[in-house]
Design a protein around this motif. Structure first.
Motif, PDB file in Angstrom:
ATOM      1  N   ALA A 181      12.657  -4.628   2.703  1.00 20.64           N
ATOM      2  CA  ALA A 181      13.245  -5.185   3.930  1.00 20.64           C
ATOM      3  C   ALA A 181      12.220  -6.001   4.710  1.00 20.64           C
ATOM      4  CB  ALA A 181      13.800  -4.057   4.801  1.00 20.64           C
ATOM      5  N   VAL A 182      11.012  -5.474   4.839  1.00 24.61           N
ATOM      6  CA  VAL A 182       9.958  -6.191   5.581  1.00 24.61           C
ATOM      7  C   VAL A 182       9.514  -7.422   4.800  1.00 24.61           C
ATOM      8  CG1 VAL A 182       7.623  -6.040   6.516  1.00 24.61           C
ATOM      9  CG2 VAL A 182       9.200  -4.112   6.785  1.00 24.61           C
ATOM     10  N   SER A 212       3.469  -5.501  -1.598  1.00 27.38           N
ATOM     11  CA  SER A 212       2.166  -4.820  -1.610  1.00 27.38           C
ATOM     12  C   SER A 212       1.394  -5.024  -0.301  1.00 27.38           C
ATOM     13  CB  SER A 212       1.323  -5.282  -2.797  1.00 27.38           C
ATOM     14  OG  SER A 212       1.004  -6.655  -2.673  1.00 27.38           O
ATOM     15  N   ALA A 213       1.779  -6.019   0.500  1.00 28.91           N
ATOM     16  CA  ALA A 213       1.138  -6.255   1.799  1.00 28.91           C
ATOM     17  C   ALA A 213       1.726  -5.370   2.896  1.00 28.91           C
ATOM     18  CB  ALA A 213       1.280  -7.718   2.196  1.00 28.91           C
ATOM     19  N   VAL A 214       2.807  -4.677   2.588  1.00 30.61           N
ATOM     20  CA  VAL A 214       3.509  -3.840   3.564  1.00 30.61           C
ATOM     21  C   VAL A 214       2.978  -2.409   3.450  1.00 30.61           C
ATOM     22  CG1 VAL A 214       5.759  -2.984   4.311  1.00 30.61           C
ATOM     23  CG2 VAL A 214       5.547  -5.309   3.391  1.00 30.61           C
ATOM     24  N   HIS A 215       2.444  -1.898   4.550  1.00 28.52           N
ATOM     25  CA  HIS A 215       1.850  -0.558   4.554  1.00 28.52           C
ATOM     26  C   HIS A 215       2.638   0.363   5.478  1.00 28.52           C
ATOM     27  CE1 HIS A 215      -1.540  -1.874   2.189  1.00 28.52           C
ATOM     28  NE2 HIS A 215      -1.500  -2.988   2.918  1.00 28.52           N
ATOM     29  N   ILE A 216       3.140   1.427   4.910  1.00 25.36           N
ATOM     30  CA  ILE A 216       3.941   2.391   5.651  1.00 25.36           C
ATOM     31  C   ILE A 216       3.024   3.419   6.297  1.00 25.36           C
ATOM     32  CG2 ILE A 216       5.665   4.221   5.408  1.00 25.36           C
ATOM     33  CD1 ILE A 216       6.922   2.436   3.210  1.00 25.36           C
ATOM     34  N   VAL A 260       1.945  -4.804   8.469  1.00 25.41           N
ATOM     35  CA  VAL A 260       1.785  -5.728   7.350  1.00 25.41           C
ATOM     36  C   VAL A 260       0.333  -6.173   7.325  1.00 25.41           C
ATOM     37  CG1 VAL A 260       2.532  -7.916   6.356  1.00 25.41           C
ATOM     38  CG2 VAL A 260       4.170  -6.457   7.565  1.00 25.41           C
ATOM     39  N   GLU A 261      -0.255  -6.122   6.151  1.00 28.46           N
ATOM     40  CA  GLU A 261      -1.641  -6.539   5.962  1.00 28.46           C
ATOM     41  C   GLU A 261      -1.780  -8.023   6.285  1.00 28.46           C
ATOM     42  OE1 GLU A 261      -3.668  -7.108   1.848  1.00 28.46           O
ATOM     43  OE2 GLU A 261      -3.746  -4.973   2.354  1.00 28.46           O
ATOM     44  N   THR A 262      -2.850  -8.371   6.983  1.00 30.28           N
ATOM     45  CA  THR A 262      -3.098  -9.776   7.311  1.00 30.28           C
ATOM     46  C   THR A 262      -3.717 -10.480   6.111  1.00 30.28           C
ATOM     47  OG1 THR A 262      -5.301  -9.325   8.191  1.00 30.28           O
ATOM     48  CG2 THR A 262      -3.455  -9.232   9.755  1.00 30.28           C
ATOM     49  N   SER A 263      -3.818 -11.781   6.196  1.00 34.60           N
ATOM     50  CA  SER A 263      -4.393 -12.559   5.090  1.00 34.60           C
ATOM     51  C   SER A 263      -5.847 -12.188   4.820  1.00 34.60           C
ATOM     52  CB  SER A 263      -4.277 -14.059   5.375  1.00 34.60           C
ATOM     53  OG  SER A 263      -4.930 -14.374   6.589  1.00 34.60           O
ATOM     54  N   SER A 264      -6.525 -11.629   5.829  1.00 35.26           N
ATOM     55  CA  SER A 264      -7.913 -11.205   5.638  1.00 35.26           C
ATOM     56  C   SER A 264      -8.004  -9.827   4.982  1.00 35.26           C
ATOM     57  CB  SER A 264      -8.641 -11.175   6.986  1.00 35.26           C
ATOM     58  OG  SER A 264      -8.096 -10.149   7.807  1.00 35.26           O
ATOM     59  N   GLY A 265      -6.842  -9.210   4.753  1.00 34.89           N
ATOM     60  CA  GLY A 265      -6.830  -7.885   4.133  1.00 34.89           C
ATOM     61  C   GLY A 265      -6.831  -6.756   5.145  1.00 34.89           C
ATOM     62  N   GLU A 282       1.289  -7.602  11.737  1.00 30.97           N
ATOM     63  CA  GLU A 282       2.635  -7.399  12.294  1.00 30.97           C
ATOM     64  C   GLU A 282       3.102  -5.954  12.117  1.00 30.97           C
ATOM     65  OE1 GLU A 282       6.339  -9.330  13.663  1.00 30.97           O
ATOM     66  OE2 GLU A 282       4.532 -10.383  13.097  1.00 30.97           O
ATOM     67  N   ARG A 283       3.535  -5.342  13.219  1.00 31.73           N
ATOM     68  CA  ARG A 283       4.115  -3.994  13.127  1.00 31.73           C
ATOM     69  C   ARG A 283       5.592  -4.130  12.806  1.00 31.73           C
ATOM     70  NH1 ARG A 283       3.739  -1.143  18.497  1.00 31.73           N
ATOM     71  NH2 ARG A 283       4.534  -3.160  19.084  1.00 31.73           N
ATOM     72  N   PHE A 284       6.144  -3.062  12.213  1.00 35.12           N
ATOM     73  CA  PHE A 284       7.569  -3.076  11.907  1.00 35.12           C
ATOM     74  C   PHE A 284       8.170  -1.699  12.095  1.00 35.12           C
ATOM     75  CE2 PHE A 284       5.528  -2.264   7.793  1.00 35.12           C
ATOM     76  CZ  PHE A 284       6.220  -1.149   7.349  1.00 35.12           C
ATOM     77  N   PHE A 285       9.493  -1.696  12.194  1.00 29.97           N
ATOM     78  CA  PHE A 285      10.297  -0.479  12.244  1.00 29.97           C
ATOM     79  C   PHE A 285      11.519  -0.754  11.383  1.00 29.97           C
ATOM     80  CE2 PHE A 285      13.717   2.130  13.930  1.00 29.97           C
ATOM     81  CZ  PHE A 285      13.114   3.371  13.984  1.00 29.97           C
ATOM     82  N   VAL A 286      11.825   0.145  10.447  1.00 29.35           N
ATOM     83  CA  VAL A 286      12.961  -0.040   9.545  1.00 29.35           C
ATOM     84  C   VAL A 286      13.854   1.188   9.611  1.00 29.35           C
ATOM     85  CG1 VAL A 286      13.675  -0.424   7.150  1.00 29.35           C
ATOM     86  CG2 VAL A 286      11.571  -1.463   7.986  1.00 29.35           C
ATOM     87  N   ILE A 287      15.147   0.947   9.593  1.00 30.63           N
ATOM     88  CA  ILE A 287      16.148   2.012   9.550  1.00 30.63           C
ATOM     89  C   ILE A 287      16.772   1.992   8.156  1.00 30.63           C
ATOM     90  CG2 ILE A 287      18.313   2.845  10.517  1.00 30.63           C
ATOM     91  CD1 ILE A 287      17.503   1.108  13.043  1.00 30.63           C
ATOM     92  N   ILE A 288      16.774   3.140   7.494  1.00 30.49           N
ATOM     93  CA  ILE A 288      17.359   3.275   6.154  1.00 30.49           C
ATOM     94  C   ILE A 288      18.452   4.343   6.241  1.00 30.49           C
ATOM     95  CG2 ILE A 288      16.920   3.869   3.740  1.00 30.49           C
ATOM     96  CD1 ILE A 288      15.312   1.429   4.527  1.00 30.49           C
ATOM     97  N   PRO A 289      19.702   4.159   5.829  1.00 31.67           N
ATOM     98  CA  PRO A 289      20.197   2.944   5.206  1.00 31.67           C
ATOM     99  C   PRO A 289      20.386   1.845   6.237  1.00 31.67           C
ATOM    100  CG  PRO A 289      21.972   4.519   5.395  1.00 31.67           C
ATOM    101  CD  PRO A 289      20.727   5.179   5.905  1.00 31.67           C
TER     102      PRO A 289
END
Length: 106
Positions: free
Chosen positions: A33-34, A43-47, A65-70, A75-82
């Protein structure tokens, strides 16, 4: 409260008739989703937190989310599943703050 109502409506938008995801499914669904919203590799998305929701059926996921520098301070995120709907800092930092606080993500 307004934000929780929005989350409930997002949850209801999940496809009816599909099998409910299990906790084992949650990380991959959240990363997808992210990644879809930001057009990045999963792989750039870290939970940071993935757990059953205390307020509604399903799961909540928080992370960065990992930045281009690693660095893991992007960016922070919040996901609702389902629902597989990602709310991002770019959607409103206050909105992400509210969801992170309400779901004990920090």
């Amino acid at each position: 409260m307004k934000h929780l109502v929005m989350a409930g409506s997002i949850l209801l938008a999940a496809a009816p008739g599909e099998a409910l995801p299990t906790m084992a499914d949650v990380p991959a669904l959240a990363k997808a989703a992210v990644a879809r919203r930001l057009d990045v590799s999963p792989s750039a998305v870290h939970i940071l937190t993935a757990k059953p929701s205390e307020r509604m059926p399903g799961f909540v996921v928080c992370g960065r989310v990992e930045t281009s520098s690693g660095a893991d301070d992007g960016e922070r995120f919040f996901v609702i599943i389902p629902g597989n709907f990602a709310i991002l800092d770019q959607d409103g930092k206050g909105l992400v703050d509210t969801y992170w606080s309400a779901n004990h993500c920090e």
